[in-house]
Design an enzyme around this catalytic site. Structure first.
Site, PDB file in Angstrom:
ATOM      1  N   HIS A   1      -4.913   1.718   7.246  1.00 39.46           N
ATOM      2  CA  HIS A   1      -3.550   2.249   7.414  1.00 39.46           C
ATOM      3  C   HIS A   1      -3.298   3.358   6.384  1.00 39.46           C
ATOM      4  O   HIS A   1      -2.781   4.426   6.723  1.00 39.46           O
ATOM      5  CB  HIS A   1      -2.553   1.088   7.238  1.00 39.46           C
ATOM      6  CG  HIS A   1      -1.113   1.462   7.211  1.00 39.46           C
ATOM      7  ND1 HIS A   1      -0.186   0.949   8.090  1.00 39.46           N
ATOM      8  CD2 HIS A   1      -0.415   2.292   6.398  1.00 39.46           C
ATOM      9  CE1 HIS A   1       1.014   1.455   7.812  1.00 39.46           C
ATOM     10  NE2 HIS A   1       0.897   2.273   6.789  1.00 39.46           N
ATOM     11  N   GLU A   2      -3.692   3.106   5.129  1.00 41.20           N
ATOM     12  CA  GLU A   2      -3.448   4.098   4.069  1.00 41.20           C
ATOM     13  C   GLU A   2      -4.334   5.334   4.238  1.00 41.20           C
ATOM     14  O   GLU A   2      -3.882   6.458   4.001  1.00 41.20           O
ATOM     15  CB  GLU A   2      -3.658   3.466   2.683  1.00 41.20           C
ATOM     16  CG  GLU A   2      -2.754   2.288   2.359  1.00 41.20           C
ATOM     17  CD  GLU A   2      -1.277   2.533   2.592  1.00 41.20           C
ATOM     18  OE1 GLU A   2      -0.821   3.690   2.469  1.00 41.20           O
ATOM     19  OE2 GLU A   2      -0.577   1.572   2.927  1.00 41.20           O
TER      20      GLU A   2
ATOM     21  N   CYS B   1       5.394  -0.077   7.429  1.00 39.20           N
ATOM     22  CA  CYS B   1       5.111   1.071   6.572  1.00 39.20           C
ATOM     23  C   CYS B   1       6.362   1.404   5.769  1.00 39.20           C
ATOM     24  O   CYS B   1       7.465   1.394   6.317  1.00 39.20           O
ATOM     25  CB  CYS B   1       4.711   2.262   7.445  1.00 39.20           C
ATOM     26  SG  CYS B   1       4.300   3.748   6.525  1.00 39.20           S
TER      27      CYS B   1
ATOM     28  N   GLY C   1       0.842  -1.195   0.000  1.00 38.01           N
ATOM     29  CA  GLY C   1       0.000   0.000   0.000  1.00 38.01           C
ATOM     30  C   GLY C   1       0.873   1.239   0.000  1.00 38.01           C
ATOM     31  O   GLY C   1       2.008   1.208   0.474  1.00 38.01           O
TER      32      GLY C   1
ATOM     33  N   HIS D   1      -2.857   7.746   6.571  1.00 34.86           N
ATOM     34  CA  HIS D   1      -1.814   8.586   5.964  1.00 34.86           C
ATOM     35  C   HIS D   1      -2.398   9.889   5.409  1.00 34.86           C
ATOM     36  O   HIS D   1      -1.747  10.936   5.433  1.00 34.86           O
ATOM     37  CB  HIS D   1      -1.127   7.855   4.808  1.00 34.86           C
ATOM     38  CG  HIS D   1       0.010   6.962   5.215  1.00 34.86           C
ATOM     39  ND1 HIS D   1       1.155   7.436   5.816  1.00 34.86           N
ATOM     40  CD2 HIS D   1       0.186   5.615   5.080  1.00 34.86           C
ATOM     41  CE1 HIS D   1       1.983   6.420   6.033  1.00 34.86           C
ATOM     42  NE2 HIS D   1       1.426   5.305   5.615  1.00 34.86           N
TER      43      HIS D   1
END
Ligand code: NI
Length: 187
Positions: free
Chosen positions: A149-150, A107, A59, A153
Site C-alpha cells: 500500500h505504501e 488510508c 503506515g 503511494h
C-alpha cells in the site's frame, strides 16, 4: 534503529506534518529516489513517524505529506513501545508470490473509508534502511499488505484505485465527502 530517527510512539497535539487527502494532486505524483540518506532525510523520517503515530496510522509515505521522495514508514504494532518501526527508502518489490490475500484497507489520506483490496499475500522487498544500508525483506500478512500500500503511494497509486467493488467504493467515498472522480482505477 538509529537514535537519530527514533521517536516516542505517542500522539502529539500538533503533529509536524500535514497529511494531504484524496483529490489533492500531490498524492498522484511519482516520488523521486533518495540519493543519500542525510540529515534532511532523517529529519523527514522522524517527522513522518510523529505524524503517523499522531494520526493512529500504521503506515505513511512521503507523498502524503507533500514530499516527493521515496520514503515510507510502517509500524503494524504501534502499541508496542519497544518495537521499532520499519523505515524503507527507495523500496521496490523484487518478488511477489502467486497467492492473493484480501485485506480491508484504509488510508490516512482517505479517512473513514475502509474497503477490501486484493494483493499478493507474500512479497520480497529491497530497500535502504535509515543508515543508507541496502536491505532485503520477505514479508507476509498485514505487513506485506501495508508495505505494498505504501509503495503504491510512491507511484501515485491509492488503495481506492485497486478496489474492485466500485459500487460500494462510490458509496463510501460519497458518504465521507470525497469525489468519486478522484479515483484512477487500476483494476
Ligand atoms: Ni495510504
Amino acid at each position: 534503529m538509529t537514535a537519530e530517527v527514533l521517536v516516542e510512539k505517542k500522539k502529539l497535539a500538533k503533529p509536524p506534518l500535514e497529511i494531504h487527502r484524496l483529490g489533492d494532486r500531490v498524492l498522484r505524483q511519482s516520488a523521486k529516489r533518495v540519493a543519500k540518506v542525510d540529515g534532511e532525510i532523517k529529519q523527514l523520517i522522524r517527522e513522518m513517524l510523529q505524524t503517523m503515530y499522531s494520526a493512529d496510522g500504521i503506515g505513511l509515505a512521503a507523498p502524503q505529506v507533500a514530499v516527493n521522495k521515496q520514503v515510507i514508514v510502517v509500524d503494524c504494532e504501534p502499541d508496542e513501545a519497544a518495537k521499532p518501526p520499519l523505515i524503507l527508502i527507495n523500496p521496490t518489490v523484487t518478488q511477489a508470490g502467486r497467492d492473493i490475500a484480501i485485506n480491508q484497507e484504509g488510508c490516512l489520506s482517505i479517512p473513514s473509508v475502509y474497503l477490501d483490496v486484493k494483493r499478493p499475500a507474500a512479497i520480497e522487498v529491497s530497500y535502504k534502511d535509515e543508515y543508507g544500508r541496502p536491505q532485503r525483506l520477505s514479508v507476509t500478512g498485514l505487513l506485506a499488505c501495508c508495505i505494498q500500500h505504501e509503495i503504491d503511494h510512491l507511484h501515485g497509486v491509492l488503495f481506492v484505485d485497486r478496489v474492485e467493488n466500485t459500487l460500494l467504493l462510490d458509496q463510501e467515498l460519497t458518504k465521507h465527502g470525497f469525489s468519486t472522480k478522484a479515483v484512477k482505477s487500476v483494476t
